[in-house]
Scaffold this active site. Sequence first.
Site, PDB file in Angstrom:
ATOM      1  N   ASP A 132     -10.475 -14.070  43.825  1.00  0.00           N
ATOM      2  CA  ASP A 132     -11.584 -13.506  44.599  1.00  0.00           C
ATOM      3  C   ASP A 132     -12.449 -14.612  45.164  1.00  0.00           C
ATOM      4  O   ASP A 132     -12.524 -15.716  44.633  1.00  0.00           O
ATOM      5  CB  ASP A 132     -12.438 -12.585  43.729  1.00  0.00           C
ATOM      6  CG  ASP A 132     -13.098 -13.339  42.575  1.00  0.00           C
ATOM      7  OD1 ASP A 132     -12.710 -14.500  42.322  1.00  0.00           O
ATOM      8  OD2 ASP A 132     -13.977 -12.768  41.927  1.00  0.00           O
ATOM      9  N   ARG A 191      -4.994 -28.628  48.064  1.00  0.00           N
ATOM     10  CA  ARG A 191      -5.057 -29.624  46.984  1.00  0.00           C
ATOM     11  C   ARG A 191      -5.204 -28.947  45.626  1.00  0.00           C
ATOM     12  O   ARG A 191      -4.598 -29.339  44.646  1.00  0.00           O
ATOM     13  CB  ARG A 191      -6.240 -30.557  47.236  1.00  0.00           C
ATOM     14  CG  ARG A 191      -5.902 -31.993  47.067  1.00  0.00           C
ATOM     15  CD  ARG A 191      -6.754 -32.936  47.873  1.00  0.00           C
ATOM     16  NE  ARG A 191      -8.126 -32.582  48.061  1.00  0.00           N
ATOM     17  CZ  ARG A 191      -8.676 -32.345  49.250  1.00  0.00           C
ATOM     18  NH1 ARG A 191      -7.942 -32.396  50.347  1.00  0.00           N
ATOM     19  NH2 ARG A 191      -9.949 -32.045  49.362  1.00  0.00           N
ATOM     20  N   ASP A 192      -6.027 -27.887  45.592  1.00  0.00           N
ATOM     21  CA  ASP A 192      -6.187 -27.160  44.333  1.00  0.00           C
ATOM     22  C   ASP A 192      -4.837 -26.685  43.817  1.00  0.00           C
ATOM     23  O   ASP A 192      -4.592 -26.668  42.614  1.00  0.00           O
ATOM     24  CB  ASP A 192      -7.093 -25.937  44.540  1.00  0.00           C
ATOM     25  CG  ASP A 192      -8.563 -26.307  44.442  1.00  0.00           C
ATOM     26  OD1 ASP A 192      -8.874 -27.337  43.832  1.00  0.00           O
ATOM     27  OD2 ASP A 192      -9.407 -25.557  44.979  1.00  0.00           O
ATOM     28  N   LYS A 251      -5.153 -19.565  44.624  1.00  0.00           N
ATOM     29  CA  LYS A 251      -6.613 -19.513  44.615  1.00  0.00           C
ATOM     30  C   LYS A 251      -7.130 -19.323  46.035  1.00  0.00           C
ATOM     31  O   LYS A 251      -6.424 -19.596  47.002  1.00  0.00           O
ATOM     32  CB  LYS A 251      -7.166 -20.820  44.048  1.00  0.00           C
ATOM     33  CG  LYS A 251      -8.673 -20.810  43.887  1.00  0.00           C
ATOM     34  CD  LYS A 251      -9.163 -22.070  43.184  1.00  0.00           C
ATOM     35  CE  LYS A 251     -10.643 -21.937  42.914  1.00  0.00           C
ATOM     36  NZ  LYS A 251     -11.457 -22.937  43.484  1.00  0.00           N
ATOM     37  N   ASN A 289     -13.805 -18.099  43.555  1.00  0.00           N
ATOM     38  CA  ASN A 289     -14.801 -19.000  44.093  1.00  0.00           C
ATOM     39  C   ASN A 289     -16.012 -18.160  44.475  1.00  0.00           C
ATOM     40  O   ASN A 289     -15.870 -17.014  44.877  1.00  0.00           O
ATOM     41  CB  ASN A 289     -14.182 -19.709  45.312  1.00  0.00           C
ATOM     42  CG  ASN A 289     -15.153 -20.588  46.052  1.00  0.00           C
ATOM     43  OD1 ASN A 289     -15.510 -20.315  47.187  1.00  0.00           O
ATOM     44  ND2 ASN A 289     -15.598 -21.648  45.423  1.00  0.00           N
ATOM     45  N   HIS A 349     -22.543 -24.526  43.200  1.00  0.00           N
ATOM     46  CA  HIS A 349     -21.152 -24.703  43.579  1.00  0.00           C
ATOM     47  C   HIS A 349     -20.270 -25.105  42.399  1.00  0.00           C
ATOM     48  O   HIS A 349     -19.147 -24.676  42.268  1.00  0.00           O
ATOM     49  CB  HIS A 349     -21.103 -25.783  44.662  1.00  0.00           C
ATOM     50  CG  HIS A 349     -19.921 -25.697  45.538  1.00  0.00           C
ATOM     51  ND1 HIS A 349     -19.867 -24.819  46.601  1.00  0.00           N
ATOM     52  CD2 HIS A 349     -18.747 -26.347  45.521  1.00  0.00           C
ATOM     53  CE1 HIS A 349     -18.693 -24.950  47.194  1.00  0.00           C
ATOM     54  NE2 HIS A 349     -18.000 -25.876  46.563  1.00  0.00           N
ATOM     55  N   SER A 360     -14.008 -20.947  49.697  1.00  0.00           N
ATOM     56  CA  SER A 360     -14.784 -20.834  50.934  1.00  0.00           C
ATOM     57  C   SER A 360     -15.125 -22.202  51.494  1.00  0.00           C
ATOM     58  O   SER A 360     -15.261 -23.172  50.745  1.00  0.00           O
ATOM     59  CB  SER A 360     -16.082 -20.088  50.645  1.00  0.00           C
ATOM     60  OG  SER A 360     -16.866 -20.835  49.754  1.00  0.00           O
ATOM     61  N   HIS A 361     -15.249 -22.289  52.797  1.00  0.00           N
ATOM     62  CA  HIS A 361     -15.828 -23.472  53.432  1.00  0.00           C
ATOM     63  C   HIS A 361     -16.758 -22.999  54.542  1.00  0.00           C
ATOM     64  O   HIS A 361     -16.596 -23.351  55.706  1.00  0.00           O
ATOM     65  CB  HIS A 361     -14.739 -24.421  53.955  1.00  0.00           C
ATOM     66  CG  HIS A 361     -14.953 -25.830  53.510  1.00  0.00           C
ATOM     67  ND1 HIS A 361     -14.538 -26.919  54.210  1.00  0.00           N
ATOM     68  CD2 HIS A 361     -15.572 -26.326  52.409  1.00  0.00           C
ATOM     69  CE1 HIS A 361     -14.882 -28.020  53.557  1.00  0.00           C
ATOM     70  NE2 HIS A 361     -15.501 -27.685  52.469  1.00  0.00           N
ATOM     71  N   ASN A 362     -17.717 -22.185  54.146  1.00  0.00           N
ATOM     72  CA  ASN A 362     -18.547 -21.466  55.112  1.00  0.00           C
ATOM     73  C   ASN A 362     -19.528 -22.350  55.866  1.00  0.00           C
ATOM     74  O   ASN A 362     -19.510 -22.401  57.095  1.00  0.00           O
ATOM     75  CB  ASN A 362     -19.330 -20.367  54.390  1.00  0.00           C
ATOM     76  CG  ASN A 362     -18.403 -19.407  53.653  1.00  0.00           C
ATOM     77  OD1 ASN A 362     -17.246 -19.260  54.041  1.00  0.00           O
ATOM     78  ND2 ASN A 362     -18.900 -18.768  52.611  1.00  0.00           N
TER      79      ASN A 362
END
Lengths: 735, 222, 83, 83
Positions: A495, A117-118, A92, A533, A50, A95-97
Amino acid sequence: MSIPNEIQITPEMISDHGLSNDEWQRILELTGREPSYTELGIWSAMWNEHCSYKSSKKWLRTLPTEGPRVILGPGENAGVVDIGDGDVVVFKMESHNHPSYIEPYQGAATGMGGILRDVFTMGARPIAAMNALRFGEPDHPKTRHLVSGVVAGIGGYGNSFGVPTVGGEVNFHARYNDNILVNAFAAGLAKADQIFTSQAEGVGLPVVYLGAKTGRDGVGGATMASAEFDDDIDEKRPTVQVGDPFTEKCLLEACLELMASGAVIAIQDMGAAGLTCSAVEMGAKGDLGIELDLDKVPCREENMSAYEMMLSESQERMLMVLRPELEEQATAIFEKWGLDFAIVGITTDDLRFRILRHGEEVANLPIKKLGDEAPEYDRPYITPGKYNDLAAADVPQVDDYSAALITILQSPDIASKRWIYEQYDTLIQANTMQVPGGDAGIVRVEGHDGKALAFSSDVTPRYCEADPFEGGKQAVAECYRNLCAVGAEPIAATDNLNFGNPEKPEIMGQLVKAIEGIGEACLALSMPIVSGNVSLYNETQGQAILPTPTIGGVGLIADYRTSVGIGSAGQGDIVFLIGTEATHLGQSIYLRELLDREDGPPPPVDLQTEWARGEFVRTSINTEYITACHDISDGGLAICLAEMCIAGQMGATIEHQSEQPHASLFGEDQSRYIVSVRPDYANMFAANAEAAGVSFSRIGEFGGNALTIGALISISVDDMQHAHENWLPDYMAGK
Amino acid sequence: MKTTVIIFPGSNRDRDMIAAITKISGHTPQTVWHTELEIPASDLVIIPGGFSYGDYLRAGAIAARSPIMDALSKTANRGVPIIGVCNGFQILTEAGLLPGALMRNAGLTFVCREVKLEITNAETQFSSRYGQGEIIRCPVAHHDGNYYADEAVLKKLENNGRVVFRYAEGTNPNGSVNDIAGIINERGNVLGMMPHPENLIEDAHTGDDGRRLFESALGLVA
Amino acid sequence: MALFNARVTVTLKNGVLDPQGKAIEGSLSALGIAGVEQVRQGKVFEISLNADTKKAAIESLNFMCEKLLSNTVIEDYCVEIVA
Amino acid sequence: MALFNARVTVTLKNGVLDPQGKAIEGSLSALGIAGVEQVRQGKVFEISLNADTKKAAIESLNFMCEKLLSNTVIEDYCVEIVA
Ligand SMILES: Nc1ncnc2c1ncn2[C@@H]1O[C@H](COP(=O)(O)OP(=O)(O)O)[C@@H](O)[C@H]1O
Ligand SMILES: [Mg+2]
């Protein structure tokens, strides 16, 4: 130097931290002794997939990331792209899979929180969001619950935070049954000379913690996000975090005020592996050491160990280096917004990452090596095999093309996603010029007369599965097309590469080929990748997801008044097809929904053609020859026309004759558009297309209240709308 | 002409409202932070939409107990026109400045879409530029807009023309009793409404049906 | 001063429609769970507070309910000291 | 078959962030209510259901909690028969 180790490190612990034997040996070398337990946690956080991109880095480097508009490419929290007048767009996708599968509401909500936040960490106020969602097949017992939770979570966070959602995509497929995908995109606006990064500067400066208190949330979360699901998933559950959009909104306002005050030297949000990743990045980028005193960190829970604090993924937190002389102003801002803050450390000149807890040093590591020396793998891969050609003549036709059209309109992937996007605030900020439901969302840029940005998120996973290279190309091409279709100039992309286990050569092959395809298309279409990401290990008991490299594209519009939608055709407007008649049925929705086959190669994309037609369509829209436009994608020509009719509440009569009507009506040949042109401009438009060397044909006109295509299809707009709009609400209601 | 917009932590349509008022009136409203104890002299006070305090506990509940609310109540008693939109409406009911309560939408989900509103009283200072019975377009965006009041209160509202906006036939997005979208207080100077007129004030919004509400409110005091 | 642990329950008044409760009834029956007559959803607050006496604690809790925790237009509340 | 009235309480697990509880704490103290150490907010469901025995009722309620009423990833639940 020695650090007392209260916990003896065992081989089991090392593998539980996702570290291989080789990696551990390297860690021993770099540390110069046996690491403490806290240090083990820090190394593992920094070296997991990650944070380190160890499996993908080699290939990500091949992506085109530069262009005349690119101000900051990958490497920061978000990419920064020039949109003229001193303005930049910052965006940007992330993912939060895994968390969303375990706890759909909170998983998706915190995914939204992370991506927002990014964007504002860079100094940009978020102005648009999108979400790309993949769920299992509708019949799977978990799917409905996951859809409802994920959508509520994205809405719950984004609506409260106050960003309009202007686009997204949703697919259903059995291959996502146990691994759903939640990819969230956010974009913000800033001034080019007021961009903030994580690069610290200056020795002896205070490191300030701001935001929510630290709890044990998600300890080990980044490690979880990089691990395959298996049967002991229950044990990994406590790593789910709860989002607090209210605190995030206060954090946004506080950060922007603070940045405007001139107090911020460096800023980094605490995302994956919280304090560890953010502090290391700040120091390493600035060639500085960092010393943190954990006793100063605001905590929500008692007796937290250094290990837990360093790995906590509590949300809505920031780390900053501030100008000491402006501390008072900064304090006033934090207090106004009711945020916890504390000076938790100091920048040093020794390039060490030092952690103090209860007055003792519990970690002391070489700060640059933590990131720089992270392993990079050239994992073996197998180039995936390809399908044989599937000639349209070998694909059965249907008897009733009207019925086929209805079947496709109400199929899960094609059906309207209104039930979803109406749960998102699409209008907040009062700048949304096109809401979801068309090809791209449009948001005007405040402070300018007509300037606007367009956003689209795209990938066709079944194409990527059949041929990752073509699929990767197609994802970029479709994104480009969706932006051109509203009259926007595509300027850059982000992406989100979602794949299975990269340690399997077949999966690695998908990743490599998809990146190649994306790179080639981005280059040809001048859409540099400025952020992104990677989400790997989306796999359960050996079954991987469809390869899903989501592309989020951004386009620039000089004057939104000249943009068009899919439903804005007028009565009597002439219908033109840009492109040629379709012949390709491989991997089409027709094949899947009517014949229950997932077969053949995906439609190839010719990037030169894509570019030429896109330029032509966009220029025509900007010169106001075109009243409505829609690209032809999933479901082909017939679906494209049906969607235009439904959106515009108006029929169309199309001339049509074909040897192979199934391919002609439902083939998904690429780089094609349907446009409508006012009758008095039709000849001029045709002449222009001719001059531009773009293939086109005049195929009919808008009007009436039914869609008639040759002798094969005739359906009322009402019937089409019913089929298109009702599937998802009915499904969600359990009907 | 002076318009004041009150801002709570978590307000998020404050910027929309300020932009709308500026465009419509040519004047930029002043803002007042929720910790203030006084509201400067104003011709119109607005509580904008958003999620004050995250809408935690109940929508608008915590904001309704903020320091500024005493001053707001005094301002209301002086007869100054006050508009609460969306979260603003929720705050006004929680503070007791308007009767009833806004409960979770009947469909239980957040809903953002365009609805039709019927002007059921065109004689208020907030609706004078509309025609009686006119149907206008207006977007909604909320999770808790399901208006509830007991029989006695409803009767008073209905009999005294205090329902100003009603969701037109078939467009009630939240289950509100009697299709109520917006009401005024007894004195007629405090309006609460769930829909967002500030998001439909110019061509770029595809229409300007919301504009006349502000023109009414501002025109009266101009 | 002693520390009291209290439980405050806030429920919708009788007669006020409870869409969440209704939705749960629907989902339960969709899950094949039979025999459910009615579901009403409310909120519960676990509050720990310092007070001189139990009586003072209860008074303070009632005050909180009136002032903030419940909206008496639509809700009833109930205060218990659990420890 | 008999009718049971049950109360199901669903609360956040210890350690899980409770933004609502936190916001309420802040508001109570702003209202001048002193002595409050902590507030945690949860849900309560009042359920009336038919079952053969009390044991069967409790079993059914536990099943509802596991399946629908609580998310055991972040929440605990507690089932009581009140009448
Ligand atoms: N999850 C979502 N959130 C917001 N909008 C969505 C979502 N899914 C689909 N949409 C919208 O629905 C429309 C149709 O989606 P899609 O078929 O994916 O478009 P396209 O084929 O043009 O890429 C688009 O406007 C898209 O933005
Ligand atoms: Mg499209």
